[in-house]
Design an enzyme around this catalytic site. Structure first.
Site, PDB file in Angstrom:
ATOM      1  N   HIS A 309      43.094 -33.644 -37.755  1.00 23.01           N
ATOM      2  CA  HIS A 309      43.313 -34.909 -37.045  1.00 23.01           C
ATOM      3  C   HIS A 309      44.785 -35.253 -36.927  1.00 23.01           C
ATOM      4  O   HIS A 309      45.653 -34.697 -37.615  1.00 23.01           O
ATOM      5  CB  HIS A 309      42.571 -36.053 -37.751  1.00 23.01           C
ATOM      6  N   CYS A 328      41.981 -32.560 -45.601  1.00 18.24           N
ATOM      7  CA  CYS A 328      41.985 -32.326 -44.165  1.00 18.24           C
ATOM      8  C   CYS A 328      43.250 -31.580 -43.749  1.00 18.24           C
ATOM      9  O   CYS A 328      44.153 -31.365 -44.540  1.00 18.24           O
ATOM     10  CB  CYS A 328      41.896 -33.652 -43.409  1.00 18.24           C
TER      11      CYS A 328
END
Length: 389
Positions: A309, A328
């Site tokens: 992201h 992440c």
């Protein structure tokens, strides 16, 4: 370990979108996220206690005929309700995507899903990808059944996946309620795939019969495989085997490392909310270690909360130099998201079904049933998981 993401420090935020939020501008959805057996005529509402709802979209998903649920935001901007007389379909899965603005013009987003009541003694399979989708070469056809399947062979025989040009496709069961199907290697670009569901009246367990009989088709687009090197803090993006770009990234910090292995993009969000409580990152009071309402350019990689992201809160010097997330993979971005940022550039060139492979992380390999992680299993082991072997 559950994967999530954050960028360390007082301004840190991270992974695990869709969790229960806190604060005055929380988007509240009824039915709650993950609700099952919702009555087709039950209450459906999206609301905020202050600010205003900018957009709300409710649609039936994982169905051969996806459909929007009609509705409108009230004049005061605080509630969305379906149109008068609207009745949801039984045995269906719905997705709710809402964006709200607070009094300062800051956006927050919420994505939830729920499923409606399946008639007694019936079963249904919720599947991905959607009908008529164009997907990446790593797409795996995945079915999740609402009831445990006892006669796996009967159900697997009733799900036929064929390809043009032809290729062998085999199934693999993960427990009693999930069946994934894939070829030995990634799909060839341009392949047209047909999924024939002949589950109606198939007995999955004593006295439990299927209700579906339909055909779903999708097309495999271009090949894009991206390789994240957690030690080098880079991501190489290859299209058709040719290097498109090498992007600086930040991956999981030493105590919250990123999974190794091949993962598949399963969802794309222009903006989403991420709350640490939804992926197990909580403080002494049980509250999420982070809660950010407007994470830009979010691409889901695992069910447990791993995303690739956009990140606007970390210092620019972090990208390409240090791993500071909760698991992440972060790409540099700006608040609100920018098409010219590394995250926006990658997001605009990504399809559901694209492969992201992580190497040189100090974590274990991602489990094959965590998201569409089946490419981490060799062909012999994969076929051994079929009920038709």
């Amino acid at each position: 370990m559950l994967a999530g993401c954050t960028a360390g420090g007082a301004g840190a935020f991270g992974g695990g979108e869709g969790g229960a939020g806190r604060g005055g501008d929380t988007i509240r959805v009824t039915p709650h996220d993950g609700a099952r057996d919702v009555p087709p005529d039950g209450r459906l509402e999206v609301r905020v206690p202050s600010g205003r709802l900018e957009s709300v979209r409710v649609r039936r998903v994982e169905d051969a005929e996806p459909a929007e649920v009609p509705g409108a935001v009230t004049p005061d901007g605080l509630r969305w309700r379906p149109g008068a007389g609207t009745r949801l379909a039984p045995a269906a899965k719905y997705a709710v995507d809402a964006v709200a603005l607070d009094g300062h013009g800051r956006r927050s987003a919420r994505h939830t899903t729920f499923t409606t009541l399946v008639p007694a003694h019936r079963f249904i399979g919720y599947f991905t990808p959607e009908d008529h989708a164009t997907v990446g070469t790593g797409m795996i056809v995945s079915f999740r059944f609402n009831r445990p399947v006892r006669d796996r062979a009967a159900v697997e025989r009733a799900v036929r996946v064929t390809a043009d040009p032809p290729v062998e496709v085999a199934g693999h069961w993960f427990g009693a309620d999930r069946l994934d199907l894939r070829p030995e290697r990634y799909w060839r670009p341009g392949t047209r795939v047909t999924v024939d569901l002949r589950l109606r009246d198939v007995e999955a367990a004593p006295g439990v019969y299927g209700v579906q009989r339909r055909t779903v088709r999708f097309t495999v687009g271009r090949s894009q495989v991206s390789r994240v090197d957690a030690a080098a803090h880079t991501m190489e993006v290859r299209r058709g085997g040719r290097l498109l770009a090498t992007l600086p990234v930040t991956a999981g910090a030493s105590r919250t490392t990123t999974y190794n292995g091949r993962m598949v993009v399963t969802e794309l969000f222009e903006t989403t909310r991420m709350n640490g409580a939804t992926v197990g990152f909580t403080d002494a009071q049980g509250k999420g270690e982070y809660d950010i309402k407007d994470v830009p350019h979010a691409m889901r990689l695992t069910d447990s909360g791993t995303f690739l992201h956009g990140n606007y809160w970390a210092e620019p010097s972090v990208f390409g130099a240090a791993n500071v997330s909760h698991g992440c993979v972060g790409l540099r971005d700006v608040r609100g998201g920018s098409a010219t940022s590394p995250a926006g550039w990658f997001f605009d060139r990504t399809l559901v079904g694209d492969v992201v492979e992580v190497v040189n992380s100090r974590d274990r390999k991602v489990a094959p049933d965590n998201g569409l992680g089946g490419w981490n299993m060799d062909w012999r082991r994969w076929k051994a998981g079929s009920a038709l072997r």
